[in-house]
Design a protein around this motif. Sequence first.
Motif, mmCIF file in Angstrom:
data_model
loop_
_atom_site.group_PDB
_atom_site.id
_atom_site.type_symbol
_atom_site.label_atom_id
_atom_site.label_comp_id
_atom_site.label_asym_id
_atom_site.label_seq_id
_atom_site.Cartn_x
_atom_site.Cartn_y
_atom_site.Cartn_z
ATOM 1 N N LEU A 163 -16.214 22.922 102.877
ATOM 2 C CA LEU A 163 -14.854 22.476 103.187
ATOM 3 C C LEU A 163 -13.825 23.542 102.812
ATOM 4 N N LEU A 164 -13.976 24.082 101.595
ATOM 5 C CA LEU A 164 -12.974 25.041 101.101
ATOM 6 C C LEU A 164 -13.050 26.378 101.839
ATOM 7 N N THR A 165 -14.262 26.872 102.113
ATOM 8 C CA THR A 165 -14.368 28.133 102.857
ATOM 9 C C THR A 165 -14.030 27.921 104.332
ATOM 10 N N LYS A 169 -15.317 29.122 95.101
ATOM 11 C CA LYS A 169 -16.144 28.880 93.921
ATOM 12 C C LYS A 169 -15.254 28.586 92.708
ATOM 13 N N ARG A 170 -14.192 29.399 92.560
ATOM 14 C CA ARG A 170 -13.271 29.220 91.438
ATOM 15 C C ARG A 170 -12.639 27.830 91.495
ATOM 16 N N TRP A 171 -12.191 27.450 92.689
ATOM 17 C CA TRP A 171 -11.568 26.131 92.846
ATOM 18 C C TRP A 171 -12.568 25.014 92.566
ATOM 19 N N PHE A 172 -13.765 25.174 93.107
ATOM 20 C CA PHE A 172 -14.782 24.121 92.913
ATOM 21 C C PHE A 172 -15.086 23.947 91.424
ATOM 22 N N THR A 173 -15.161 25.057 90.695
ATOM 23 C CA THR A 173 -15.411 25.008 89.253
ATOM 24 C C THR A 173 -14.318 24.231 88.528
ATOM 25 N N GLU A 174 -13.103 24.301 89.091
ATOM 26 C CA GLU A 174 -11.999 23.547 88.498
ATOM 27 C C GLU A 174 -11.977 22.090 88.945
ATOM 28 N N GLY A 175 -12.955 21.708 89.745
ATOM 29 C CA GLY A 175 -13.059 20.308 90.169
ATOM 30 C C GLY A 175 -12.391 19.995 91.497
ATOM 31 N N ILE A 176 -11.976 21.036 92.221
ATOM 32 C CA ILE A 176 -11.338 20.786 93.522
ATOM 33 C C ILE A 176 -12.406 20.639 94.607
ATOM 34 N N CYS A 177 -12.436 19.481 95.233
ATOM 35 C CA CYS A 177 -13.466 19.187 96.239
ATOM 36 C C CYS A 177 -12.877 18.767 97.575
ATOM 37 N N GLY A 194 -1.520 22.695 92.429
ATOM 38 C CA GLY A 194 -0.515 23.631 91.923
ATOM 39 C C GLY A 194 -0.903 25.086 92.138
ATOM 40 N N HIS A 195 -2.068 25.341 92.759
ATOM 41 C CA HIS A 195 -2.446 26.723 93.049
ATOM 42 C C HIS A 195 -1.479 27.292 94.078
ATOM 43 N N SER A 196 -1.070 28.562 93.865
ATOM 44 C CA SER A 196 -0.231 29.155 94.897
ATOM 45 C C SER A 196 -1.144 29.833 95.906
ATOM 46 N N LEU A 197 -0.942 29.473 97.151
ATOM 47 C CA LEU A 197 -1.796 29.999 98.225
ATOM 48 C C LEU A 197 -1.104 31.176 98.878
ATOM 49 N N ASN A 198 -1.903 32.164 99.307
ATOM 50 C CA ASN A 198 -1.295 33.277 100.031
ATOM 51 C C ASN A 198 -0.974 32.838 101.461
ATOM 52 N N ALA A 199 -0.302 33.723 102.208
ATOM 53 C CA ALA A 199 0.186 33.332 103.539
ATOM 54 C C ALA A 199 -0.951 32.898 104.470
ATOM 55 N N ALA A 200 -2.077 33.622 104.402
ATOM 56 C CA ALA A 200 -3.212 33.278 105.270
ATOM 57 C C ALA A 200 -3.717 31.873 104.934
ATOM 58 N N ILE A 212 -11.310 26.821 105.179
ATOM 59 C CA ILE A 212 -9.884 27.139 105.271
ATOM 60 C C ILE A 212 -9.764 28.625 105.583
ATOM 61 N N PHE A 213 -9.095 28.961 106.681
ATOM 62 C CA PHE A 213 -8.861 30.363 107.028
ATOM 63 C C PHE A 213 -8.207 31.062 105.835
ATOM 64 N N GLY A 214 -8.760 32.213 105.438
ATOM 65 C CA GLY A 214 -8.179 32.958 104.321
ATOM 66 C C GLY A 214 -8.850 32.673 102.981
ATOM 67 N N VAL A 215 -9.784 31.724 102.965
ATOM 68 C CA VAL A 215 -10.481 31.397 101.724
ATOM 69 C C VAL A 215 -11.931 31.877 101.802
ATOM 70 N N GLY A 216 -12.296 32.777 100.909
ATOM 71 C CA GLY A 216 -13.661 33.292 100.868
ATOM 72 C C GLY A 216 -14.484 32.569 99.815
ATOM 73 N N VAL A 217 -15.735 32.997 99.672
ATOM 74 C CA VAL A 217 -16.650 32.340 98.745
ATOM 75 C C VAL A 217 -16.136 32.393 97.302
ATOM 76 N N LYS A 218 -15.619 33.552 96.901
ATOM 77 C CA LYS A 218 -15.171 33.712 95.504
ATOM 78 C C LYS A 218 -14.076 32.708 95.139
ATOM 79 N N THR A 219 -13.072 32.636 95.996
ATOM 80 C CA THR A 219 -11.956 31.727 95.748
ATOM 81 C C THR A 219 -12.431 30.280 95.740
#
Length: 386
Positions: free
Chosen positions: A114-116, A127-135, A144-150, A118-125
């Motif tokens: 689901l997270l990857t 993974k970080r979000w998932f570790t924080e419990g974002i599903c 509250g994460h600031s997202l880049n323009a992409a 999103i256009f502009g979201v790679g595996v690393k990002t």
Amino acid sequence: QQGDPVEAPAFLAASYACQRNTPQPGHNTLLTAALSVLAESAELNGDEGRGLAFRRSEGLLRSLDRRVQGLAELRGLPCLGDHSRRVIQDLLENGVSSEVEETKSSPRYKAMKLLTGIFGVGVKTAKRWFTEGICSLAQLETSGHSLNAAQQAGLKYYTDLNQPVSREEADAVSVMVEGVVHSVLPGARVTLAGGFRRGKMSGHDVDFLITHPDEGKEEGLIHKIIACLESRGLLLYQQNTRNTYRESAKGAGRPSSSMDRFERCFSIFKLTNDSSPEDTRRAQQDPERVRVEADQTGSGGRPWRAVRVDLVVSPISQFAFALLGWTGSKLFERETRRWAVRERSMSLSSHALYDRNQERYLRASSEEEIFAHLGLEYVSPTGRNA
Ligand code: GTP
Ligand code: MN
Ligand code: MN
């Protein structure tokens, strides 16, 4: 037990995907879809090696010219490791693989996909979000994460961008791109690349390669194209880079990563349903059908939808390499490069082919010439669906 292993003739297959003809969709879609899930799961875990092993198994099965009915038919075939064979056996015997089913329903796989997505979201990002419990997207939006323009654009057009692009939509985008390119640089050439050039009926984006027969005329073209697209209101988002490629005496024609250095633009187009002459023609013939499609276009009932488009500009001298590199599939590309290095001591990129023994670049003005330099039989684009 289906099939008779004694009667069934063994398949013959070369070990590199670039030595095989792999049409779309293949005769073993149940098996290839399952192996693709395992490959994807490994890739989403950051385990590239394991992912590649499953991709190679998948690629081999895709190339077979008939349906596999028993494991014995696969005896002696390359690219199929023990793990893949176990999964194939499960599928052949039970119609499902418990490992694949468990993977598909695991919270981690679902969230990472689901997270990857999103256009502009790679595996690393992701993974970080998932570790924080974002599903979920909702959790991301309130995190509250600031997202880049992409990523902001990716989130905004999530539904549209995760709906496959049809062949018809790709053709409509082609008409738009050709119109704009010819208006800013007469004589420029636009070539459809990516999955659609391989004959796929749908894709996640539309890829174009743009060049001009006079070397140098293409320089800076991407900016003119973007300005024109913007003035016509056709762009929802774009991110462009300029050309940074230089040949070096040591044959560093091979960029360090798989990213190339062409002028290019990763974009999101606004595709309205009156955007091509074809649609205009259809509207005259069958207004009802077009109206129904209009209602279904985009999410939220808007009369347009967002489509991912990649535009790449190549100098004519590198065009054959760029075309080979941007036609894919990803596995076919990787395998061609692996073949070049291991079997020919050559480095292949989307810019050039360098012969390490002769210490010189090998020129080519067609894909056929590149295959010939590599000592490979020519594989047409529709056979590159490894
Ligand atoms: P779908 O778009 O999912 O239908 O499949 P596709 O095969 O068209 O995939 P994609 O659009 O991702 O890529 C098309 C080809 O361009 C593939 O062979 C990729 O390897 C290649 N490609 C994509 N991005 C890059 C990049 O940044 N650099 C280089 N050199 N090649 C790329
Ligand atoms: Mn594509
Ligand atoms: Mn692409």
